[in-house]
Design a protein around this motif. Structure first.
Motif, short mmCIF file in Angstrom:
data_model
loop_
_atom_site.label_atom_id
_atom_site.label_comp_id
_atom_site.label_asym_id
_atom_site.label_seq_id
_atom_site.Cartn_x
_atom_site.Cartn_y
_atom_site.Cartn_z
N PHE A 79 -4.15 5.63 2.76
CA PHE A 79 -3.62 4.74 3.79
C PHE A 79 -2.63 5.49 4.67
N THR A 80 -2.49 5.01 5.91
CA THR A 80 -1.57 5.63 6.86
C THR A 80 -1.01 4.57 7.79
N GLY A 81 -0.12 4.98 8.70
CA GLY A 81 0.53 4.05 9.62
C GLY A 81 1.97 3.82 9.23
N ASP A 82 2.76 3.31 10.17
CA ASP A 82 4.18 3.07 9.92
C ASP A 82 4.39 2.13 8.74
N PHE A 83 3.47 1.20 8.56
CA PHE A 83 3.59 0.22 7.49
C PHE A 83 2.40 0.29 6.53
N CYS A 84 1.73 1.46 6.50
CA CYS A 84 0.57 1.68 5.64
C CYS A 84 -0.52 0.64 5.90
N GLU A 85 -0.63 0.25 7.16
CA GLU A 85 -1.54 -0.83 7.51
C GLU A 85 -2.97 -0.36 7.75
N THR A 86 -3.18 0.96 7.87
CA THR A 86 -4.50 1.48 8.23
C THR A 86 -5.11 2.27 7.08
N GLN A 87 -6.35 1.94 6.74
CA GLN A 87 -7.06 2.72 5.74
C GLN A 87 -7.67 3.94 6.41
N ARG B 79 0.82 -1.22 0.00
CA ARG B 79 0.00 0.00 0.00
C ARG B 79 0.85 1.26 0.00
N GLY B 80 2.13 1.12 -0.34
CA GLY B 80 3.00 2.28 -0.36
C GLY B 80 4.39 1.92 -0.85
N GLU B 81 5.26 2.92 -0.85
CA GLU B 81 6.64 2.76 -1.33
C GLU B 81 7.58 2.62 -0.14
N CYS B 82 8.41 1.59 -0.16
CA CYS B 82 9.39 1.38 0.90
C CYS B 82 10.66 2.16 0.56
N SER C 52 17.20 -0.05 8.34
CA SER C 52 15.88 0.47 8.66
C SER C 52 15.25 1.08 7.41
N PHE C 53 13.93 1.31 7.48
CA PHE C 53 13.23 1.84 6.33
C PHE C 53 12.01 2.63 6.80
N ALA C 54 11.42 3.37 5.88
CA ALA C 54 10.18 4.10 6.14
C ALA C 54 9.25 3.88 4.96
N CYS C 55 7.95 3.96 5.24
CA CYS C 55 6.96 3.75 4.19
C CYS C 55 6.33 5.08 3.77
N LYS C 56 6.29 5.32 2.48
CA LYS C 56 5.57 6.45 1.91
C LYS C 56 4.26 5.89 1.38
#
Length: 208
Positions: A170-178, A151-154, A161-165
């Motif tokens: 979608f939102t959340g550290d891992f784009c887990e929440t709609q 649901r996003g770009e790593c 370490s990494f971050a999700c765009k």
């Protein structure tokens, strides 16, 4: 009709023989009564020599030894009372018993393997296992295929370490929440909010 078919097949056979002769003339000249043949490798016609019993080598240039003392696929050439071993590019020595040093002998590829480049002994590089990168395959590749739940770009920081765009919606550290756009949205009387993926919208509907 049958006669024409026979003529056609005969013409094809003659053409094939002529082409084979041209390839043999322009390709390898077999020595010591070797016979030139043509074979197809990866769609390309190549010539090779069929050697008499007492000779071998790419062009039948080596007299075959009674006993072959050459190691590591070395080719033995007989000179009567003496012999000579012709070694492959990776080996040396009177009997091809010593392996030559290559670039891979001096490269550390902790989480991968070294491969030689351009068919050379002096040029090599590390081919990393999945999940690792870097010159020596020592850097852990933080981003995985499903790091952001598709649901996003790593985005990796170059270390572990990494971050999700996240994609829109979608939102959340891992784009887990709609994102629920209707949560803080007030609709006009007689309508309701419908949360659609990626954007906020209101629809006028009859709710009576």
């Amino acid at each position: 009709m049958m006669f024409n078919k026979i003529i056609f097949l005969f013409a094809v056979s003659i053409f094939t023989i002529i082409k084979a002769e041209e390839i043999c003339k322009n390709g390898s000249d077999c020595l010591n009564n070797g016979v030139c043949n043509v074979e197809i490798k990866n769609g390309i016609k190549e010539s090779y020599c069929s050697c008499p019993q007492n000779f071998h080598g790419k062009k039948c240039q080596y007299r075959r030894c009674t006993n072959n003392p050459c190691q590591n696929n070395g080719i033995c050439e007989s000179f009567g009372r003496s012999i000579k071993c012709h070694c492959s590019k990776f080996y040396m020595g009177d009997f091809c018993q010593y392996r030559k040093a290559t670039a891979c002998d001096f490269m550390e590829c902790g989480n991968g393997k070294c491969i030689l480049l351009a068919d050379s002994l002096e040029l090599g590089m590390c081919e990393c296992n999945e999940g690792f990168r870097g010159i020596h395959c020592s850097i852990v590749e933080a981003c995985k295929l499903d790091s952001c739940n598709f649901r996003g770009e790593c985005i990796s920081d170059g270390a572990s370490s990494f971050a999700c765009k996240c994609d829109q919606g979608f939102t959340g550290d891992f784009c887990e929440t709609q994102i629920d756009y209707c949560k803080n949205h007030t609709c006009f009387p007689g309508s309701k909010c419908i949360n659609e993926l990626g954007y906020k919208t209101t629809f006028s509907v009859n709710i009576s």
